[in-house]
Design a protein around this motif. Structure first.
Motif, mmCIF file in Angstrom:
data_model
loop_
_atom_site.group_PDB
_atom_site.id
_atom_site.type_symbol
_atom_site.label_atom_id
_atom_site.label_comp_id
_atom_site.label_asym_id
_atom_site.label_seq_id
_atom_site.Cartn_x
_atom_site.Cartn_y
_atom_site.Cartn_z
ATOM 1 N N ALA A 146 0.845 -1.197 0.000
ATOM 2 C CA ALA A 146 0.000 0.000 0.000
ATOM 3 C C ALA A 146 0.878 1.244 0.000
ATOM 4 O O ALA A 146 2.044 1.203 0.405
ATOM 5 C CB ALA A 146 -0.944 0.023 1.208
ATOM 6 N N ILE A 147 0.300 2.366 -0.453
ATOM 7 C CA ILE A 147 0.981 3.654 -0.451
ATOM 8 C C ILE A 147 0.132 4.640 0.343
ATOM 9 O O ILE A 147 -1.070 4.785 0.096
ATOM 10 C CB ILE A 147 1.185 4.202 -1.875
ATOM 11 N N PHE A 148 0.751 5.329 1.298
ATOM 12 C CA PHE A 148 0.074 6.360 2.089
ATOM 13 C C PHE A 148 0.667 7.713 1.708
ATOM 14 O O PHE A 148 1.851 7.966 1.937
ATOM 15 C CB PHE A 148 0.257 6.093 3.582
ATOM 16 N N LEU A 149 -0.147 8.556 1.103
ATOM 17 C CA LEU A 149 0.299 9.851 0.603
ATOM 18 C C LEU A 149 -0.154 10.934 1.573
ATOM 19 O O LEU A 149 -1.343 11.216 1.702
ATOM 20 C CB LEU A 149 -0.279 10.093 -0.791
ATOM 21 N N MET A 150 0.800 11.539 2.257
ATOM 22 C CA MET A 150 0.498 12.538 3.275
ATOM 23 C C MET A 150 0.736 13.943 2.717
ATOM 24 O O MET A 150 1.871 14.309 2.408
ATOM 25 C CB MET A 150 1.382 12.315 4.510
ATOM 26 N N ALA A 151 -0.350 14.702 2.560
ATOM 27 C CA ALA A 151 -0.262 16.069 2.041
ATOM 28 C C ALA A 151 0.555 16.108 0.759
ATOM 29 O O ALA A 151 1.397 16.987 0.561
ATOM 30 C CB ALA A 151 0.345 17.011 3.085
ATOM 31 N N LEU A 215 -5.179 22.482 7.556
ATOM 32 C CA LEU A 215 -4.649 23.850 7.522
ATOM 33 C C LEU A 215 -3.522 24.007 6.513
ATOM 34 O O LEU A 215 -2.682 24.893 6.632
ATOM 35 C CB LEU A 215 -4.162 24.245 8.926
ATOM 36 N N ASP A 216 -3.489 23.154 5.519
ATOM 37 C CA ASP A 216 -2.412 23.155 4.532
ATOM 38 C C ASP A 216 -2.592 24.307 3.541
ATOM 39 O O ASP A 216 -3.627 24.402 2.876
ATOM 40 C CB ASP A 216 -2.414 21.820 3.780
ATOM 41 N N VAL A 217 -1.592 25.194 3.445
ATOM 42 C CA VAL A 217 -1.651 26.293 2.467
ATOM 43 C C VAL A 217 -0.811 25.982 1.242
ATOM 44 O O VAL A 217 -0.865 26.698 0.242
ATOM 45 C CB VAL A 217 -1.164 27.616 3.100
ATOM 46 N N GLN A 233 -9.511 8.224 2.262
ATOM 47 C CA GLN A 233 -9.007 9.552 2.593
ATOM 48 C C GLN A 233 -9.258 9.829 4.073
ATOM 49 O O GLN A 233 -10.257 9.395 4.623
ATOM 50 C CB GLN A 233 -9.704 10.629 1.765
ATOM 51 N N GLN A 234 -8.345 10.543 4.685
ATOM 52 C CA GLN A 234 -8.539 10.924 6.088
ATOM 53 C C GLN A 234 -7.990 12.332 6.289
ATOM 54 O O GLN A 234 -6.885 12.642 5.849
ATOM 55 C CB GLN A 234 -7.809 9.950 7.013
ATOM 56 N N ARG A 235 -8.752 13.163 6.970
ATOM 57 C CA ARG A 235 -8.343 14.539 7.250
ATOM 58 C C ARG A 235 -7.849 14.668 8.679
ATOM 59 O O ARG A 235 -8.466 14.129 9.598
ATOM 60 C CB ARG A 235 -9.504 15.500 6.975
ATOM 61 N N PHE A 236 -6.733 15.390 8.831
ATOM 62 C CA PHE A 236 -6.130 15.567 10.140
ATOM 63 C C PHE A 236 -5.941 17.063 10.415
ATOM 64 O O PHE A 236 -5.551 17.815 9.519
ATOM 65 C CB PHE A 236 -4.773 14.864 10.211
ATOM 66 N N LYS A 237 -6.177 17.446 11.646
ATOM 67 C CA LYS A 237 -5.975 18.835 12.028
ATOM 68 C C LYS A 237 -4.483 19.134 12.047
ATOM 69 O O LYS A 237 -3.701 18.433 12.672
ATOM 70 C CB LYS A 237 -6.580 19.089 13.406
ATOM 71 N N GLY A 238 -4.074 20.178 11.341
ATOM 72 C CA GLY A 238 -2.669 20.541 11.298
ATOM 73 C C GLY A 238 -2.298 21.150 9.973
ATOM 74 O O GLY A 238 -3.116 21.249 9.053
ATOM 75 N N ASN A 239 -1.033 21.577 9.855
ATOM 76 C CA ASN A 239 -0.577 22.196 8.614
ATOM 77 C C ASN A 239 0.231 21.199 7.785
ATOM 78 O O ASN A 239 0.317 20.010 8.116
ATOM 79 C CB ASN A 239 0.237 23.459 8.906
ATOM 80 N N HIS A 240 0.844 21.705 6.725
ATOM 81 C CA HIS A 240 1.542 20.848 5.770
ATOM 82 C C HIS A 240 2.680 20.067 6.433
ATOM 83 O O HIS A 240 3.000 18.956 5.985
ATOM 84 C CB HIS A 240 2.106 21.724 4.642
ATOM 85 N N ASP A 250 -1.509 7.348 20.378
ATOM 86 C CA ASP A 250 -2.937 7.559 20.170
ATOM 87 C C ASP A 250 -3.240 8.771 19.295
ATOM 88 O O ASP A 250 -4.398 9.148 19.139
ATOM 89 C CB ASP A 250 -3.669 7.687 21.506
ATOM 90 N N ASP A 251 -2.211 9.383 18.700
ATOM 91 C CA ASP A 251 -2.455 10.471 17.752
ATOM 92 C C ASP A 251 -3.158 9.912 16.515
ATOM 93 O O ASP A 251 -2.863 8.798 16.076
ATOM 94 C CB ASP A 251 -1.145 11.150 17.356
ATOM 95 N N PRO A 252 -4.093 10.669 15.951
ATOM 96 C CA PRO A 252 -4.944 10.118 14.880
ATOM 97 C C PRO A 252 -4.191 9.627 13.652
ATOM 98 O O PRO A 252 -4.583 8.638 13.033
ATOM 99 C CB PRO A 252 -5.892 11.277 14.541
ATOM 100 N N GLN A 253 -3.096 10.315 13.275
ATOM 101 C CA GLN A 253 -2.349 9.850 12.098
ATOM 102 C C GLN A 253 -1.783 8.451 12.312
ATOM 103 O O GLN A 253 -1.849 7.590 11.424
ATOM 104 C CB GLN A 253 -1.184 10.807 11.772
ATOM 105 N N HIS A 254 -1.232 8.239 13.497
ATOM 106 C CA HIS A 254 -0.612 6.943 13.792
ATOM 107 C C HIS A 254 -1.659 5.840 13.901
ATOM 108 O O HIS A 254 -1.473 4.737 13.365
ATOM 109 C CB HIS A 254 0.192 7.051 15.089
ATOM 110 N N VAL A 255 -2.755 6.141 14.563
ATOM 111 C CA VAL A 255 -3.838 5.159 14.699
ATOM 112 C C VAL A 255 -4.376 4.788 13.324
ATOM 113 O O VAL A 255 -4.594 3.605 13.013
ATOM 114 C CB VAL A 255 -4.958 5.712 15.596
ATOM 115 N N TRP A 256 -4.598 5.794 12.483
ATOM 116 C CA TRP A 256 -5.104 5.569 11.124
ATOM 117 C C TRP A 256 -4.154 4.707 10.309
ATOM 118 O O TRP A 256 -4.579 3.775 9.611
ATOM 119 C CB TRP A 256 -5.336 6.918 10.448
ATOM 120 N N LEU A 257 -2.861 4.989 10.400
ATOM 121 C CA LEU A 257 -1.870 4.218 9.650
ATOM 122 C C LEU A 257 -1.909 2.747 10.060
ATOM 123 O O LEU A 257 -1.979 1.853 9.201
ATOM 124 C CB LEU A 257 -0.473 4.798 9.871
#
Length: 451
Positions: A146-151, A215-217, A233-240, A250-257
């Motif tokens: 699998a490939i996980f593409l982050m921002a 919050l990615d600009v 797809q999964q949305r996470f609070k934070g910037n790029h 227990d951070d959402p990115q790690h749990v999701w992965l």
């Protein structure tokens, strides 16, 4: 050349002049799974991710080795008198590393940030194209799981990097570059990117996931999610940048992965089962419709357990797939789901017959006779019995078996139904009906990375 670091505690290590990929391999626990981290523009092998590779490496549930790929880009490339990274060269280099990792691991998961997503996708397309050219007997489920593409700017990065178009790696981020369009075209024509246990007529089975920073600009949500199935797809609070820096388990990115990796593992197991079932011959008259094979085993036989199992199994059958007990098929047919039932009090009292049932399930799994098992302690104290049963399992079976108890027969009915439904959900005919609504070569640079 890969730099292998054997350890049990994750620690950063410099990238030397003859390698661009550091592989952290567990010293005391052998793993057949590796997660490869590929940083983005002006990023670094370790600094981009901070604690995330260590969290994955030190995952207590199952061992996952971790590899980090580093390539100098943007201002880091200037130190080596380069006008940014040559993405074609880096993709070829990463493809070679993936080929080497694929010989060592059965599953390779790629986590890529920003520009690293474009590098990773081009590397994977090169890897798969090489299989097409070299060998017509390639498996649809290759080691690249699998490939996980982050921002990752799959549709371009917009105006945020306009002042840096002089750099060739930044220029590559422009909207719909011809190079990225080439790899995207290969994926759309040859790769099943949905998380299904069926290729759906494509040559390869390789799910893609997208992590999107709210919050990615630099990368818009539309660009980061382009052509990725919505359920992946999964949305996470934070910037790029913060989106790839989880600091706790227990951070959402790690749990999701980790949840997504587990999902892909289950899908690949079911795909392998489906392939074997497809070639079964002389199995009564069950060529059509296809079937799911179940088996029930208890510490002793109880008529009410048997009756409930038969009722649930028959109710779970669907027009596209029957749920068949293993005794109705020819000897040696693999079992998709083994169900074991134990009295909770016997588990807690260490009754030998109770533990023997679980030990036999582990033995069957390791011998390849079953795909997975559901273990249900029933009666008062079932929660404590669940904990005791998990102690009887090894690291592999603990992650592949369902251990869920119940207080009474109604709870047992619910458990059996849930487990069979999960197996049925992975059946390709079921998924193809619901695929939109499913519930789940160059010289190395002479450098040392500077954090």
């Amino acid at each position: 050349m890969i730099n292998v670091i054997t350890c049990d505690k994750f620690q950063k290590s410099p990238f030397g002049k003859h390698h661009s990929l550091n592989l952290h391999a567990h010293a005391s626990r052998k793993s057949k799974t590796v997660a490869v981290f590929v940083h983005g523009l002006n990023g670094s092998g370790y600094g981009t991710w901070k604690d995330w590779p260590g969290l994955v490496f030190e995952n207590p549930d199952s061992p996952i080795d971790v590899a980090l790929y580093y390539y100098p880009s943007l201002f880091r490339a200037v130190r080596h008198l380069q006008r940014g990274a040559d993405i074609d060269v880096q993709a070829e280099q990463l493809a070679e590393h993936l080929e080497e990792l694929g010989q060592k691991y059965s599953e390779v998961y790629i986590i890529a940030h920003s520009l690293g997503g474009l590098v990773a996708e081009e590397a994977v397309s090169l890897y798969l194209q090489k299989l097409l050219v070299q060998d017509g007997t390639y498996p649809a489920a290759t080691p690249i799981a699998a490939i996980f593409l982050m921002a990752s700017p799959r549709g371009g990065s917009g105006k945020a990097l306009f002042p840096f178009w002089f750099f060739r790696d930044v220029y590559r981020l422009r909207h719909l570059s011809k190079e990225h369009a080439r790899s995207s075209s290969f994926f759309s024509s040859n790769v099943q990117v949905q998380a299904l246990a069926s290729t759906g007529g494509y040559r390869f089975l390789l799910p893609r996931y997208a992590g999107i920073a709210t919050l990615d600009v630099a990368v818009s949500s539309a660009s980061a999610s382009g052509s990725i199935p919505e359920v992946q797809q999964q949305r996470f609070k934070g910037n790029h940048f913060s989106v790839v820096k989880p600091s706790h388990r227990d951070d959402p990115q790690h749990v999701w992965l980790l949840q997504s990796i587990k999902e892909v593992k289950e899908i690949r197991i079911q795909w392998a089962r489906n392939e074997k079932h497809r070639h079964l011959n002389d199995v009564r008259d069950f060529e059509a419709p296809p079937f799911i094979v179940t088996k029930m085993r208890g510490e002793y036989r109880k008529s009410d357990w048997d009756a409930l199992y038969t009722e649930v199994r028959q109710s779970a059958s669907r027009p596209y797939a029957d749920v068949i007990d293993h005794e109705d098929l020819k000897p040696g047919t693999k079992v998709d789901l083994l169900i074991t039932i134990n009295e909770s009090v016997n588990v807690l009292n260490g009754v030998p017959a109770s533990k023997r049932v679980v030990d036999e399930a582990v033995e069957d799994f390791e011998a390849g006779r079953i795909a997975t098992a559901g273990i249900c302690p029933i009666g008062a104290g079932y929660s404590a019995a669940e904990t005791e049963v998990r102690k009887w399992l090894n690291q592999t079976t603990e992650t592949q078996f369902y251990v869920e108890g119940s207080a009474d027969m109604e709870g047992l009915r619910e458990r059996l139904t849930q487990w069979i439904d999960v197996v049925m959900l992975r059946h390709p005919d079921r998924q193809l009906r619901n695929q939109y609504t499913r519930v789940a070569l160059a010289q190395f640079d002479n450098y040392e990375e500077v954090e």
